[in-house]
Write an enzyme that holds these catalytic residues in place. Structure first.
Site, mmCIF file in Angstrom:
data_model
loop_
_atom_site.group_PDB
_atom_site.id
_atom_site.type_symbol
_atom_site.label_atom_id
_atom_site.label_comp_id
_atom_site.label_asym_id
_atom_site.label_seq_id
_atom_site.Cartn_x
_atom_site.Cartn_y
_atom_site.Cartn_z
ATOM 1 N N ARG A 1 -5.871 -5.083 20.414
ATOM 2 C CA ARG A 1 -5.728 -6.368 20.052
ATOM 3 C C ARG A 1 -4.981 -6.825 21.182
ATOM 4 O O ARG A 1 -4.843 -8.078 21.859
ATOM 5 C CB ARG A 1 -4.575 -6.503 18.570
ATOM 6 C CG ARG A 1 -5.458 -6.309 17.518
ATOM 7 C CD ARG A 1 -5.278 -6.687 16.183
ATOM 8 N NE ARG A 1 -6.063 -6.006 15.223
ATOM 9 C CZ ARG A 1 -5.475 -5.950 14.346
ATOM 10 N NH1 ARG A 1 -4.415 -5.428 13.643
ATOM 11 N NH2 ARG A 1 -6.178 -5.503 13.228
ATOM 12 N N LEU B 225 1.072 -1.458 -0.329
ATOM 13 C CA LEU B 225 0.028 0.423 0.480
ATOM 14 C C LEU B 225 1.132 1.215 0.250
ATOM 15 O O LEU B 225 0.294 2.166 -0.393
ATOM 16 C CB LEU B 225 -0.908 0.298 1.186
ATOM 17 C CG LEU B 225 -2.141 -1.045 1.555
ATOM 18 C CD1 LEU B 225 -3.115 -0.961 2.003
ATOM 19 C CD2 LEU B 225 -3.239 -0.672 -0.619
ATOM 20 N N ARG C 239 -1.052 -1.117 17.504
ATOM 21 C CA ARG C 239 -2.114 -0.789 16.604
ATOM 22 C C ARG C 239 -3.614 -1.203 16.660
ATOM 23 O O ARG C 239 -3.250 -2.421 17.031
ATOM 24 C CB ARG C 239 -0.935 -1.513 14.803
ATOM 25 C CG ARG C 239 -2.147 -0.263 13.957
ATOM 26 C CD ARG C 239 -1.607 -1.079 12.768
ATOM 27 N NE ARG C 239 -1.639 -2.495 12.232
ATOM 28 C CZ ARG C 239 -2.294 -3.683 12.393
ATOM 29 N NH1 ARG C 239 -3.759 -2.349 12.045
ATOM 30 N NH2 ARG C 239 -2.605 -4.520 12.103
#
Lengths: 250, 208, 646
Positions: free
Chosen positions: C338, C44, C443
């Site tokens: 997470r 990306l 993140r």
């Protein structure tokens, strides 16, 4: 499980290749097909032999790198998956498995089971995009798109560019691949602006690269790991015919 | 390819319609009358060339496509694939080739004779025509020819079964609602045409 | 200690980026043509940057290890991409996305960078839609959103379970357009071996052609590294097989600092390990936690019976199940970030409540969701994920709960960059997962895609001009300069050395052993003795590797074993640096959990007084201890708090 593998070995593009027999023992039925090849390769390395080269990367069925024509079918016997998602439980103990590379003129063998699929990139470069630059675009919700069209576009856009359609087709035709991209943009308002040029350029590039013609055998759809429908081929045909009929002579 | 194919399909319908007249009228009057019409009507005569062109186009395109398709895979697979969904689609060039041979023989038997050879005339109340019907009936008294004819027509049927729906797909006429219907229609059509054509020699052989 | 200048622009938070853009230097169109930029990586960040540079008129060379730019591992991201659009009208804003990201990262990221990320997030969605990315839509034709961990709003845009694929294909299409135009030249199947530095500036790279083995030299005015993360140091991770940290490691050894190397994200919902032949782990998207409920048996005897196969999960009644995330974190429930979810799973399994044959798994159950919404809704939302699970595990998740366990997924650490994404080597930029920047110590889900595209489409195209503006008089570089010679020689020597060892053990054997050290000692939970032990063990393993690895074949051929050997040799050094960083950071924050530093109820305990900094490691030479530099993190605009998801 113990297996006999007949693997296509070819040192490089210019050299002749042949099927070579290998025996592998004690393969777990829970292992994936590529993990089975890893086991073979690790042994070959230990024995000082050249390991079998094959393309692979994400090993979760999305990057499109893995290929392999297994027992006469691209990505093996299961439907709707790539080779990396194929598991050994699908085979019987003692079975013989024939593993060959994709075969098509525009996909020359690089080594063993690796083939060069850059032809697909060339087709995309011929028009598989919306010609806009970064910045200066309208707000995302300024372009409402019927859910049905967005879903159809997504169905087509799911293509991973693995080339199984070409490998499966008796004519080595790339129509499913090309049509998936043409179709994605043909149903979206963003893509309609260049639709005529796109379909003509992409089809011309596909023909130029030496892919075969579509005779509607539908083997591509049957073998596509993302189960992309041949209705996209029809849409591309429609787009192509209408583009040819109405486009101005330049 | 697809347009030529669809055009030839329309010809088949007309051809079959006329042939079937033999079965409905043992005196062969109807058939001979129709054959006469086909042979003398100027529009049909003109159309004959269009038809001829259609055949040639279909054949040439078919052969060219096939050559390109073979060239697209110079190295074959050692273990053959079996993933084709539409079975008859694998053999279009083969069925096509046999149908083509059949066509030549067929031409020699009927078209050439009718056009350039001599055929006895027969007189009905409605008029005097060349007795083409008798030619048909006599040919179909030969068992070997009947078998050949039947096989050729069966292959034509297979050719049609794929060709019919394939033509629609190639023209981009695919729709979630109509495509299954077209596929079904194609199969039914192929079966009917095949049965129709096969019925003629069989009926003649066994009951004339 | 070197004074690290993050070059954060002056002014209020919300105006920093605008101010920067208003005052930065630009390069005029005719000069752009004379400037070359190398981009390494086609994910990306790399693809979007390269395409944007090409559109602007620069001369771009892009390098990728795959046969096609479309295969970069961004393709595998499933769940979605965040943006502060507030389309659902549920209270989202740029500030809230910024705040959630900083908080999610446990206050170890730079305020200014994260704010900019939140700010441009909306442009990304606009850009992608204009490219024809088929995001999910509502019946009214507008874009649909879903929720992800660490947020109380629905801000995640998605394209079924293939968001990464669709975004990458969007960037790939933009790149293809530029390749066609001739502004970008693509080099496939090339792996970067060295960075070339001339007079202190990054001026080129040395790559190996993975087909012929040819070593090539390429020069440019600036180099952008977008080579992804280094999670594969653990051997088993959700990263693709070819994902590696070598490019990052090479520039570190050339003088770029390495930021927060120990910050690794362990993703809570992966398919558990099932055998020693296993080559990688498969992620099950975080989006599953929208509807799935995570549990283990409440009683150890039930867990034991399940492990032995005497009981099935569906036979455990509701009152004998422990939905431990809902119990511990009622406010966020199954949608905690997470790191929290992963640690909670480990805690339960370590305490003896784990399920699966190994006891290292927990359930992710859709029974309630199927009852509430119907099977067809679940199928529409997660069908492809369920199918993927079934293919791997051979169990039907519609009927029996999924088994999941945490696995290495992402590395927040990476090359240290300033606000302009420039490393400590002038002219060398790092983007996407390869840099350390925006995610702090953890993140949030759906933020990796956001960061990659933000860096590539909307940050680098500006900041690189600020650097190149004074380079317009610098002519193109010849590749026969001594710096290129030297770099190439170093790369070749290393390859020859690897090929000459001819030991008895395969590369994978070493990689697996390193992975076990990393997972056991530098993994989800770390402590001082373990980290010290890890450092010694890695050093020993490294020595053994250089004595006993067996790399067959030669350089001048397709040689995947050699490729792996080059990467593993670097992992054996990088792993040590990760352990060192984890050892120095005597606090727990985000994904970095030190057992010595936890609250009474087992939550991460930060030490803001001593550790509110970015560790930026500096290479000092072969077998010498690296030097730690610190970039202090200053929080001007938000209050630093204990993270609380209860």
């Amino acid at each position: 499980m113990d297996l006999t593998l007949k693997i296509w070995r070819q040192a490089s593009a210019g050299e002749k290749g042949k099927l070579v027999d290998y025996q592998v023992q004690n393969i777990s039925s829970e292992a994936s097909f590529l993990e089975m090849l890893d086991v073979l390769n690790e042994r070959l390395v230990r024995e000082g032999e050249d390991p079998v080269a094959f393309d692979h990367d994400c090993r979760e069925g999305i990057c499109g790198a893995c290929s392999l024509y297994i027992n006469g079918r691209p990505h093996g016997p299961d439907k709707g998956i790539t080779t990396c998602q194929l598991h050994m439980r699908r085979f019987k103990d003692g079975e013989t498995i024939v593993i060959e590379p994709w075969r098509a003129k525009p996909f020359p063998v690089i080594k063993d089971l690796m083939v060069d699929r850059s032809a697909f990139d060339e087709i995309i470069q011929a028009g598989g995009y919306v010609s806009i630059n970064t910045g200066g675009v309208p707000d995302a919700n300024a372009i409402p798109i019927p859910k049905r069209d967005a879903d159809t576009a997504m169905d087509a856009a799911a293509c991973i560019g693995c080339g199984a359609c070409v490998a499966a087709c008796k004519n080595a035709s790339a129509m499913l691949f090309v049509s998936a991209k043409v179709s994605q943009f043909a149903v979206l308002p963003q893509g309609k602006i260049e639709a005529r040029e796109r379909v003509q350029n992409m089809v011309a590039k596909m023909d130029e690269l030496g892919f075969g013609n579509c005779t509607n055998t539908y083997a591509c759809e049957a073998e596509c790991p993302k189960e992309i429908s041949v209705s996209h081929i029809a849409r591309m045909n429609r787009e192509y015919l209408s583009a040819k009929l109405v486009s101005q002579i330049e | 390819m697809s347009l030529a194919g669809l055009f030839l399909i329309s010809f088949l319908v007309v051809h079959l319609g006329i042939n079937l007249l033999i079965l409905f009228d043992k005196s062969l009057e109807l058939f001979n009358q129709a054959a006469h019409f086909m042979a003398t009507n100027p529009l049909i005569q003109l159309f004959q060339y269009v038809l001829f062109f259609g055949f040639i186009l279909h054949i040439i395109l078919g052969v060219v496509l096939q050559l390109q398709n073979w060239a697209a895979r110079p190295v074959r697979y050692q273990k053959k694939g079996y993933s084709e969904q539409s079975y008859f689609s694998k053999f279009m060039i083969h069925t096509g080739a046999i149908v083509f041979i059949f066509l030549i023989i067929h031409f020699a038997n009927f078209f050439v004779k009718a056009k350039f050879g001599h055929i006895d005339s027969i007189t009905y109340d409605s008029g005097t025509y060349e007795n083409l019907g008798l030619l048909v009936v006599e040919l179909f008294r030969d068992g070997a020819y009947v078998i050949f004819y039947v096989i050729a027509i069966l292959l034509l049927g297979f050719h049609l079964d794929h060709g019919f729906q394939s033509a629609f797909q190639s023209l981009g006429l695919n729709h979630s609602r109509y495509t299954p219907f077209i596929k079904g229609l194609g199969t039914v059509f192929s079966i009917l045409v095949t049965l129709g054509f096969i019925a003629i020699p069989l009926v003649i052989y066994f009951s004339f | 200690m070197v004074k690290l200048d993050a070059k954060i622009p002056q002014g209020p938070l919300a105006e920093k980026w605008t101010n920067y853009k208003a005052h930065q230097n630009l390069v005029n169109p005719s000069n752009k043509r004379r400037l070359d930029i190398i981009v390494v990586g086609t994910g990306l960040a790399g693809a979007s940057a390269a395409a944007s540079f090409g559109e602007m008129g620069f001369n771009v060379k892009v390098f990728g290890i795959h046969d096609s730019p479309r295969r970069a591992h961004s393709i595998a991201a499933q769940g979605g991409i965040n943006a502060a659009k507030n389309y659902p009208n549920d209270g989202d804003s740029v500030y809230r996305l910024f705040y959630d990201t900083i908080k999610g990262g446990d206050y170890r990221a730079r305020e200014a960078n994260v704010y900019r990320l939140a700010e441009v997030s909306n442009n990304i969605i606009d850009q992608c839609v204009a490219q024809g990315v088929p995001f999910a839509r509502e019946y009214g034709g507008l874009l649909d959103n879903r929720s992800f961990g660490g947020a109380q709003v629905s801000r995640t845009f998605y394209a079924r379970g293939q968001t990464g694929q669709q975004l990458l294909l969007g960037a790939y299409s933009a790149l293809s357009k530029e390749i066609k135009k001739g502004s970008v030249k693509m080099f496939t199947r090339r792996e970067m071996l060295e960075l070339v530095v001339i007079e202190g500036r990054a001026r080129g790279i040395i790559v190996r052609d993975l087909i012929t083995g040819k070593i090539e030299r390429h020069s440019a005015h600036a180099v952008v590294l977008a080579t992804g993360g280094y999670g594969n140091v653990f051997f088993l991770s959700t990263n693709a097989m070819a994902s590696n940290g070598s490019a990052a490691w090479k520039v570190y050894k050339k003088g770029a600092f390495f930021g927060n190397p120990s910050f690794t994200q362990i993703h809570p919902t992966c398919i558990p390990v099932h055998g020693d032949y296993q080559s990688k782990l498969t992620l099950m998207s975080e989006s599953l936690r929208n509807d799935g409920r995570i549990w283990v048996p409440k009683h150890k005897e039930d867990a034991e019976k399940i492990r032995k196969g005497e009981l099935k999960p569906t036979q455990i009644p509701e009152d004998r199940r422990d939905y431990y995330l809902e119990r511990r974190y009622p406010a966020f429930g199954n949608l905690v970030p997470r790191d929290v979810a992963s640690r909670a799973a480990k805690e339960r399994c370590d305490a003896g409540y784990g399920i699966g044959s190994t006891g290292l798994a927990v359930y992710l159950d859709f029974e309630d969701a199927i009852k509430r919404l119907g099977k067809h809704v679940i199928e529409a939302r997660y069908g492809n994920l369920f199918q993927m699970y079934e293919k791997i595990v051979d169990e039907n998740p519609y009927e029996t709960p999924m088994m999941i366990y945490p696995a290495v997924h992402y590395t927040m650490g990476g090359i240290w960059v300033d606000y302009e994404l420039q490393t400590t080597i002038p002219g060398l930029f790092a983007a996407g997962e390869a840099n350390f920047s925006d995610h702090g110590a953890n993140r949030l889900g759906a933020s990796a895609l956001m960061q990659g595209l933000s860096d590539g489409y909307f940050v680098l195209p500006y900041t690189i001009q600020n650097y190149l503006a004074d380079q317009i008089r610098v002519p193109r570089f010849e590749t026969n300069l001594p710096e290129f010679e030297e770099a190439e020689k170093a790369a070749k020597e290393r390859i020859e050395k690897l090929l000459a060892i001819n030991g008895t053990e395969t590369v994978d054997t070493f990689h697996r052993r390193l992975g076990l050290i990393m997972w056991d000692l530098v993994g989800m939970s770390r402590k001082k003795e373990d980290l010290e032990k890890a450092i010694t063990m890695i050093q020993e393993l490294r020595k053994e590797f250089w004595k006993n690895v067996k790399v067959p074949g030669k350089n001048e051929m397709v040689n995947p074993e050699l490729e792996k050997a080059i990467r593993v040799a670097d992992y054996l050094e990088l792993g040590e640096l990760m352990a060192r960083d984890a050892l120095v950071r005597e606090e727990s924050c985000g994904g970095h959990f030190r057992e010595e530093y936890q609250t009474e109820d087992g939550e991460a305990l930060r030490d803001d007084k001593n550790f509110t900094y970015v560790s930026a490691w500096e290479y000092t030479g072969e077998d010498k201890e690296p030097k730690l530099n610190k970039e202090p993190l200053v929080f001007e605009f938000i209050e630093v708090k204990q993270r609380n998801y209860k």
